[in-house]
Design a protein around this motif. Structure first.
Motif, mmCIF file in Angstrom:
data_model
loop_
_atom_site.group_PDB
_atom_site.id
_atom_site.type_symbol
_atom_site.label_atom_id
_atom_site.label_comp_id
_atom_site.label_asym_id
_atom_site.label_seq_id
_atom_site.Cartn_x
_atom_site.Cartn_y
_atom_site.Cartn_z
ATOM 1 N N SER A 69 11.458 -46.518 40.764
ATOM 2 C CA SER A 69 11.368 -47.516 41.118
ATOM 3 C C SER A 69 10.960 -48.870 39.995
ATOM 4 C CB SER A 69 11.075 -48.210 42.331
ATOM 5 O OG SER A 69 11.299 -49.342 42.399
ATOM 6 N N LYS A 103 -1.716 -49.153 42.043
ATOM 7 C CA LYS A 103 -1.951 -49.434 42.747
ATOM 8 C C LYS A 103 -1.847 -51.281 42.935
ATOM 9 C CE LYS A 103 -0.644 -48.887 47.892
ATOM 10 N NZ LYS A 103 -0.023 -47.747 48.962
ATOM 11 N N ASN A 159 8.015 -43.360 37.605
ATOM 12 C CA ASN A 159 8.157 -44.067 38.609
ATOM 13 C C ASN A 159 9.878 -44.482 38.589
ATOM 14 O OD1 ASN A 159 8.992 -45.465 41.150
ATOM 15 N ND2 ASN A 159 6.464 -45.631 42.154
ATOM 16 N N THR A 161 5.621 -49.295 44.915
ATOM 17 C CA THR A 161 4.537 -49.028 45.201
ATOM 18 C C THR A 161 4.128 -47.572 46.566
ATOM 19 O OG1 THR A 161 4.104 -51.725 44.372
ATOM 20 C CG2 THR A 161 1.546 -50.659 45.774
ATOM 21 N N LYS A 162 5.522 -47.961 47.384
ATOM 22 C CA LYS A 162 4.739 -46.930 48.163
ATOM 23 C C LYS A 162 4.812 -45.839 47.748
ATOM 24 C CE LYS A 162 5.152 -50.347 50.915
ATOM 25 N NZ LYS A 162 3.682 -50.290 52.551
ATOM 26 N N LYS A 163 5.372 -45.538 46.262
ATOM 27 C CA LYS A 163 5.333 -43.843 45.978
ATOM 28 C C LYS A 163 3.803 -43.937 44.644
ATOM 29 C CE LYS A 163 9.668 -43.102 46.060
ATOM 30 N NZ LYS A 163 11.198 -41.441 45.123
ATOM 31 N N GLN A 164 3.607 -45.150 44.612
ATOM 32 C CA GLN A 164 2.548 -44.424 43.934
ATOM 33 C C GLN A 164 1.055 -43.945 44.652
ATOM 34 O OE1 GLN A 164 2.713 -45.775 40.446
ATOM 35 N NE2 GLN A 164 1.279 -44.644 40.101
ATOM 36 N N ASN A 165 0.786 -42.730 43.739
ATOM 37 C CA ASN A 165 -0.298 -41.821 43.708
ATOM 38 C C ASN A 165 -1.867 -42.670 43.274
ATOM 39 O OD1 ASN A 165 1.297 -40.489 45.432
ATOM 40 N ND2 ASN A 165 1.425 -39.322 42.982
ATOM 41 N N TYR A 215 8.014 -53.206 45.133
ATOM 42 C CA TYR A 215 7.137 -52.485 46.575
ATOM 43 C C TYR A 215 7.885 -52.026 46.558
ATOM 44 C CZ TYR A 215 6.978 -53.235 51.604
ATOM 45 O OH TYR A 215 6.784 -52.066 52.787
ATOM 46 N N TYR A 216 9.039 -51.107 46.200
ATOM 47 C CA TYR A 216 9.353 -50.171 46.221
ATOM 48 C C TYR A 216 8.552 -48.383 45.831
ATOM 49 C CZ TYR A 216 12.513 -45.540 47.403
ATOM 50 O OH TYR A 216 12.787 -44.877 47.723
ATOM 51 N N GLN A 274 0.683 -54.074 43.018
ATOM 52 C CA GLN A 274 0.659 -55.093 44.320
ATOM 53 C C GLN A 274 0.642 -56.564 44.004
ATOM 54 O OE1 GLN A 274 -2.766 -52.978 46.496
ATOM 55 N NE2 GLN A 274 -1.164 -52.711 47.919
#
Length: 136
Positions: free
Chosen positions: A4, A80, A2, A131-135, A128-129, A84
């Motif tokens: 980010s 995730k 990732n 985390t949105k992409k984390q699976n 934050y960005y 967070q």
């Protein structure tokens, strides 16, 4: 990987190095002279400030390690959640930093000269960005 989270990890690692090495040099510059009347009291306060300073260095080191573990390993079952928590951690630091600047005596360009809040917000934004992409 990732990207980010990688950038957040790099910034956190660099902040750790700057805080640990450069920061200790700065904090040593305000160590009280041994020949003042209340040296022991001032030395105690200075030592407490130095310990607090490196408490933050330790925080930055462990945040950097956690980000690296999230990005490069499967060490955590729920990546995730870790991200967070780190997001809240860095965002909280940024808010506290800004509040302390606001309630402290002002000096020219205080928000820029004490701009660590910008770094903390950048790191929290990257997390934050990411985390949105984390699976997970």
């Amino acid at each position: 990987m990732n990207i980010s989270i990688l950038f957040a990890n790099i910034l956190t690692g660099l902040a750790f190095l700057a805080h640990t090495i450069g920061g200790d040099i700065e904090i040593n510059s305000i160590q009280p002279a041994i020949n003042i009347n209340n040296w022991a009291e001032k030395q105690q306060i200075w030592t407490m400030a130095r310990c607090g300073w490196h408490w933050i260095s330790f925080d930055l080191l462990f945040a950097s390690i956690a980000l690296a573990l999230v990005n490069f390993t499967n060490f955590f079952d729920n990546k995730k959640t870790i991200l967070q928590l780190l997001l809240c951690y860095f965002f909280g630091y940024a808010i506290v930093w800004l509040l302390l600047i606001l309630i402290s005596n002002s000096f020219p360009d205080n928000f820029l000269k004490l701009g660590q809040w910008m770094l903390l917000l950048t790191i929290s934004g990257l997390i934050y960005y990411g985390t949105k992409k984390q699976n997970a």
